[in-house]
Scaffold this motif. Structure first.
Motif, short mmCIF file in Angstrom:
data_model
loop_
_atom_site.label_atom_id
_atom_site.label_comp_id
_atom_site.label_asym_id
_atom_site.label_seq_id
_atom_site.Cartn_x
_atom_site.Cartn_y
_atom_site.Cartn_z
N GLN A 71 -16.04 6.38 -0.71
CA GLN A 71 -16.99 5.51 -1.41
C GLN A 71 -18.42 6.02 -1.25
OE1 GLN A 71 -15.64 3.14 -3.23
NE2 GLN A 71 -13.67 3.79 -2.40
N ASP A 143 -4.98 8.57 -3.99
CA ASP A 143 -4.23 7.33 -3.82
C ASP A 143 -4.90 6.21 -4.64
OD1 ASP A 143 -3.00 5.03 -3.02
OD2 ASP A 143 -3.39 5.28 -0.88
N PRO A 144 -4.21 5.70 -5.65
CA PRO A 144 -4.83 4.66 -6.49
C PRO A 144 -5.29 3.46 -5.67
CG PRO A 144 -2.74 5.37 -7.44
CD PRO A 144 -2.84 6.01 -6.09
N ALA A 145 -4.57 3.12 -4.61
CA ALA A 145 -4.92 1.93 -3.83
C ALA A 145 -6.27 2.10 -3.13
CB ALA A 145 -3.84 1.61 -2.82
N GLY A 147 -8.83 3.75 -4.43
CA GLY A 147 -9.87 3.61 -5.44
C GLY A 147 -11.06 4.50 -5.15
N ARG A 201 -6.92 -0.40 5.39
CA ARG A 201 -7.96 -0.71 4.41
C ARG A 201 -9.27 -1.16 5.05
NH1 ARG A 201 -6.92 -5.86 0.86
NH2 ARG A 201 -7.04 -7.46 2.45
N THR A 430 -22.62 0.96 -15.51
CA THR A 430 -21.20 0.76 -15.25
C THR A 430 -20.59 -0.29 -16.16
OG1 THR A 430 -21.71 -0.92 -13.60
CG2 THR A 430 -21.48 1.34 -12.82
N SER B 36 -14.97 -3.02 -12.29
CA SER B 36 -15.87 -1.98 -12.77
C SER B 36 -17.02 -1.79 -11.78
CB SER B 36 -16.39 -2.29 -14.17
OG SER B 36 -17.36 -3.31 -14.11
N PHE B 37 -17.42 -2.87 -11.11
CA PHE B 37 -18.44 -2.67 -10.09
C PHE B 37 -17.87 -1.94 -8.89
CE2 PHE B 37 -20.64 -3.40 -6.21
CZ PHE B 37 -21.91 -3.04 -6.57
N LEU B 39 -15.69 0.16 -8.69
CA LEU B 39 -15.54 1.60 -8.95
C LEU B 39 -16.87 2.25 -9.25
CD1 LEU B 39 -12.34 1.32 -11.09
CD2 LEU B 39 -12.52 2.05 -8.73
N GLU B 47 -3.68 3.79 -13.18
CA GLU B 47 -2.92 3.38 -11.97
C GLU B 47 -3.88 2.88 -10.90
OE1 GLU B 47 -2.03 7.30 -12.69
OE2 GLU B 47 -1.80 5.98 -14.41
N THR B 48 -5.00 3.59 -10.74
CA THR B 48 -5.98 3.17 -9.74
C THR B 48 -6.50 1.78 -10.05
OG1 THR B 48 -6.61 5.46 -9.42
CG2 THR B 48 -8.16 3.79 -8.65
N ALA B 51 -3.92 -0.74 -9.27
CA ALA B 51 -3.74 -0.93 -7.82
C ALA B 51 -4.85 -1.81 -7.27
CB ALA B 51 -3.76 0.43 -7.12
N ILE B 52 -6.07 -1.61 -7.76
CA ILE B 52 -7.18 -2.42 -7.26
C ILE B 52 -7.07 -3.86 -7.73
CG2 ILE B 52 -9.67 -2.75 -7.42
CD1 ILE B 52 -9.79 0.37 -7.42
N GLN B 55 -4.71 -5.54 -5.52
CA GLN B 55 -5.26 -5.85 -4.19
C GLN B 55 -6.02 -7.17 -4.19
OE1 GLN B 55 -7.72 -2.79 -2.45
NE2 GLN B 55 -6.16 -1.25 -2.86
#
Lengths: 546, 317
Positions: A71, A143-145, A147, A201, A430, B36-37, B39, B47-48, B51-52, B55
């Motif tokens: 991140q 890994d998609p989880a 992010g 996580r 964004t 969107s924030f 990320l 897929e990401t 997955a989020i 969660q």
């Protein structure tokens, strides 16, 4: 990268962006000067420290959201992490890529990158770094989880595998030189596999923290207040043994409060000096202000290519009507040079000897109101509306918005300013809802590698950083060719062609290139001055000034 | 008394339940996408994104999400912040001391300045009363964000007596010093209001028969004011004061943002902007709970101040 560009913009908020003006070698000292304006020196380093020191404090303009390297895409987290977590490579103060946790990389074929790891490197918890740690760290981006904010950097990765006790191989689906270069930035950060598995996580948050290999370990993270680092006594690189036992980062959002903290000596130093304080900080006896190499450029990003600015003639006219010298004086106290292209000269560190030629090949961005008026008439755009976002987030944004409005008035465009709340400004980049109805946005974007190709990536069709949805097949094809060329010089030649196309089509209107900046209180010295601080353990070099 | 208390507590729970539903719905209906924030606009694979969303349970039906949230809250789990990737409880916990100090400081200012000014105005008709009326009139009409701007430009920028934005952090005294301007900005409006309430409540009592009687019997003026006027006037003052205390909590978001105090209020503003919904929900719910609780405490205090009021009677009415 689009990532870095939006980031930058955020930062721009607080920061002066930068460049090595004129001279290409960042290691050498160079001077930039606006016509009749301020003269300033750009150098990669500040005077070396004379001795050790027990501790120093450093300002950040915001608290990092997380210290998870996946991140880490903005000034606050990277400024901290650069001292705690290391990458396979590192970017040196003079903007070169040097070995880090990897001693070398090999590229036996365009689709294969083999990294040989340094032996005997210990994590802060005491375990020794192996290929397994590297594989686990890199795979998190896939890994998609998780992010990962850097997921797109890994878009061409087919596999990451251990090919020896100290060897890791990345296989690609498509040649991608940038990925290898980004191994010197957040995408190449290495964390202990065991620690990742254990914290899950919570990794990188104030509770779990991080376990890396850098010269400093993460001490306490007092949420909302400060982060403290402690010296790592077993650091592998003896040339970067920390001179200070501990470093305390304090979060001070307000630019004036940050300046006051430096001037009063309550905080020893900080990167990203507010433009409004340059005069004050230059003349104080409480410390010294330095300017360093920067990859960032300040541009006007065209957010809407379907409106008034959809006509290239209008974009050209607006660019012509901007008095860049005056903007530099008002926005950044004269500490910048007018831009000639969307990416700054300082972003061209992979082929420094060629940069000057590339830039002298480009036409100057002339200031000519009469010709601009003619272009507007030709385009039939007289009286048409252009909306530019403004925000008090940083003074530069307001100055530039007003300058664009004034320029528009002179040439017959109806430029309207739309005020955006500081917290909402980033959302423009964004969230399509947030940016609806806006034609132009001031951006201040840096790139993470010393390769300008990273910047021009954002003008590709469909790229995230391509806010105005600019699309040019010629540009896209040329980009694909460039990213497959391993030789830096040949790649730079192709990037120079991309630069010409971008300047011809103006998906962004170049404004100025300002240097990176750092203020050091009179107690301390030694910090690298340039933007390399994001991926180089800069705090390890800071020590006593006396 | 017990019955009354039980009734009030039941009411409290009902209010919180209704509020929790309203808060939850409102946050979900607001436009914008937390993913969107999260990320930061970085391009990610579908897929990401999926997955989020999983969660944060964003794809569950609305009611399932709501019930899960309420269930977790009852277990003391407020969820996980989208932007800080940290549990909301500890996030708010770390910001609470600043806000508590600010609200406490401000409450003291409101009570002291408000009650004293009100008493002064009531006991000194004429010029002093008019000055107090004028000042409180201006104060009540000044919203906290205006006070903030005026206070900073005057005492921080012009005079340099107080630090600018930030909440200090080295030691209690230093924090208090840093929080002085924010506390005043927060207190101005409410102190003005409380002064007016105190004044009229006092005047009301001053005109009453028992005061006249006490005076005619030669009771010292100080005793008259203390025992016959102030004591009887206290009821409305405490009631209004209590509501104001809860109101302080709400205004902190404005003042903390203006002064860059890293408290719960500025966290709320920050979280709304980026649609960090677990944090927004938690702070809103906690604020409402505090509001309802303060009201309960005020109601319980009322009969202690004025024994003519009894809980059972009020509870029955």
């Amino acid at each position: 990268m689009r990532t870095s560009r939006s980031t930058a913009l955020l930062a721009g908020a607080v920061a002066l962006a930068a460049t090595v003006s004129g001279c290409s070698g960042a290691s050498s000292t160079s001077a930039g000067s606006a016509k009749g304006g301020t003269t300033y020196q750009v150098s990669a380093d500040t005077p070396a420290a004379k001795g050790s020191i027990s501790s120093f404090s450093w300002s950040l303009y915001a608290e990092p959201y997380s210290l998870d390297y996946t991140q880490a895409w903005d000034y606050p987290p990277n400024t901290v992490l650069a001292n705690v977590c290391e990458q396979l490579f590192r970017i040196t103060p003079d903007m070169k890529i040097a070995p880090g946790l990897a001693v070398k990389s090999a590229n036996p074929d365009p689709l294969t990158w083999v990294y040989t790891l340094r032996s005997g490197v210990k994590f802060h918890s005491g375990s020794t770094m192996t290929a397994d740690d590297v594989v686990a760290s890199l795979k998190r981006h896939l890994d998609p989880a998780v992010g990962s904010a850097w997921g797109s950097a890994f878009k061409n990765v087919a596999s990451v595998t251990k090919t020896g006790p100290l060897e890791v191989t990345i296989k690609l689906n498509k040649p991608d030189v940038l990925l290898d270069e980004l191994m010197a930035a957040s995408p190449g950060t290495i964390e202990s596999a065991a620690f990742l598995a254990r914290t899950g996580r919570d990794y990188g948050n104030p509770k779990a923290g991080v376990d890396c290999t850098g010269p400093y370990t993460l001490g306490t993270w007092a949420q909302g207040d400060s982060i403290t680092l402690k010296k790592n006594p077993t650091y592998w690189d003896s040339t970067l043994t920390p001179k200070a036992e501990s470093v305390k980062f304090v979060f001070i959002q307000d630019p004036a409060a940050r300046t006051n903290a430096w001037l009063s000596g309550s905080v020893d130093g900080g990167y990203l000096v507010p433009a409004t304080s340059i005069g004050q900080l230059k003349s104080t006896s409480r410390g010294k202000l330095y300017f360093g190499p920067n990859t960032a450029a300040s541009d006007l990003a065209v957010f809407n290519l379907k409106g008034t600015l959809g006509d290239l003639k209008v974009r050209k006219a607006l660019s012509m009507a901007l008095d860049r010298q005056s903007i530099i004086k008002a926005a950044v106290a004269g500490v910048a040079v007018p831009a000639k292209a969307p990416a700054a000269r300082g972003a061209w560190q992979t082929a420094p000897d060629r940069t000057e030629r590339y830039f002298s090949d480009l036409p100057d961005l002339v200031y000519d109101i009469d010709d601009a008026k003619k272009l507007i008439k030709e385009a039939g755009a007289t009286g048409k509306k252009v909306v530019i976002a403004s925000s008090t987030l940083t003074p530069e944004i307001t100055v530039v918005a007003n300058a664009v409005q004034a320029a528009g008035k002179q040439i017959g465009l109806d430029v309207q300013i739309k005020p955006i709340a500081p917290d909402a400004y980033t959302a423009l980049f964004t969230d399509p809802h947030a940016s609806a109805g806006i034609d132009l946005v001031f951006t201040n974007g840096y790139i993470n590698s010393p390769d300008p190709l990273e910047f021009y990536q954002s003008f590709r069709t469909g790229d995230f950083g391509n806010y105005g949805k600019y699309s040019n097949p010629e540009f896209d094809a040329l980009y694909d060719r460039a990213t497959a060329v391993a030789d830096p010089a040949a790649r730079a030649d192709l990037t120079a062609e991309l630069q010409k196309i971008a300047l011809r089509d103006l998906p962004a209107i170049p404004l100025y290139e300002a240097p990176h900046s750092v203020f050091l209180g009179s107690r301390i010295t030694g910090a690298p001055a340039g933007i390399a601080q994001l991926y180089y353990p800069w705090a390890a070099k800071i020590g006593s000034a006396n | 008394m017990t019955r009354y208390l039980l009734g009030r507590l039941l009411g409290l729970v009902t209010v919180l339940l209704i509020t929790s539903f309203l808060v939850f719905s409102a946050v979900h209906l607001a436009p914008g996408d937390p993913v969107s924030f999260l990320l930061k606009g970085h391009p990610v694979s579908p897929e990401t994104k999926a997955a989020i969303r999983a969660q944060y349970h964003l794809d569950d039906p609305f009611f399932t999400q709501y019930l899960k949230w309420v269930g977790d809250v009852l277990h003391g789990d407020f969820g996980r912040s989208v932007q800080f990737r940290h549990d909301v409880g500890s996030l708010i916990g770390s910001r609470l001391p600043s806000t508590a100090l600010l609200v406490g400081y401000s409450a003291v200012l409101v009570c002291l300045c408000g009650v004293l000014a009100g008493i002064l105005a009531a006991l000194r008709p004429g010029a002093i009363d008019r000055v107090v009326l004028l000042c409180t009139g201006v104060a009540t009409a000044t919203p906290p964000f205006v006070s903030a701007i005026v206070l900073v430009s005057l005492f921080s920028v012009q005079l340099g007596w107080f630090p600018g934005p930030g909440d200090g952090g080295t030691g209690f005294a230093d924090r208090l010093y840093h929080l002085t301007l924010p506390a005043f900005a927060l207190a101005v409006t409410l102190a003005g209001l409380l002064a007016r309430v105190t004044r009229s409540s006092m005047l009301d009592q001053l005109g009453r028969e028992h005061v006249e009687v006490a005076r005619s019997r030669g009771v010292a003026e100080g005793d008259v004011v203390r025992r016959h006027v102030l004591r009887n006037a206290l009821g409305p003052i405490v009631t209004v004061g209590g509501t104001m205390l809860a109101g302080l909590l709400v205004s902190t978001s404005i003042v903390e943002t203006a002064f860059n105090v890293s408290g719960v209020g500025s966290l709320l503003v920050q979280s709304v902007t980026v649609k960090d919904f677990p944090v927004v929900q938690a702070i809103t719910l906690i604020t409402v709970a505090a509001f309802v609780l303060v009201n309960l405490v005020v109601d319980l205090l009322a009969p202690l101040i004025d024994p003519r009021l009894t809980l059972t009677r009020r509870g029955a009415s």
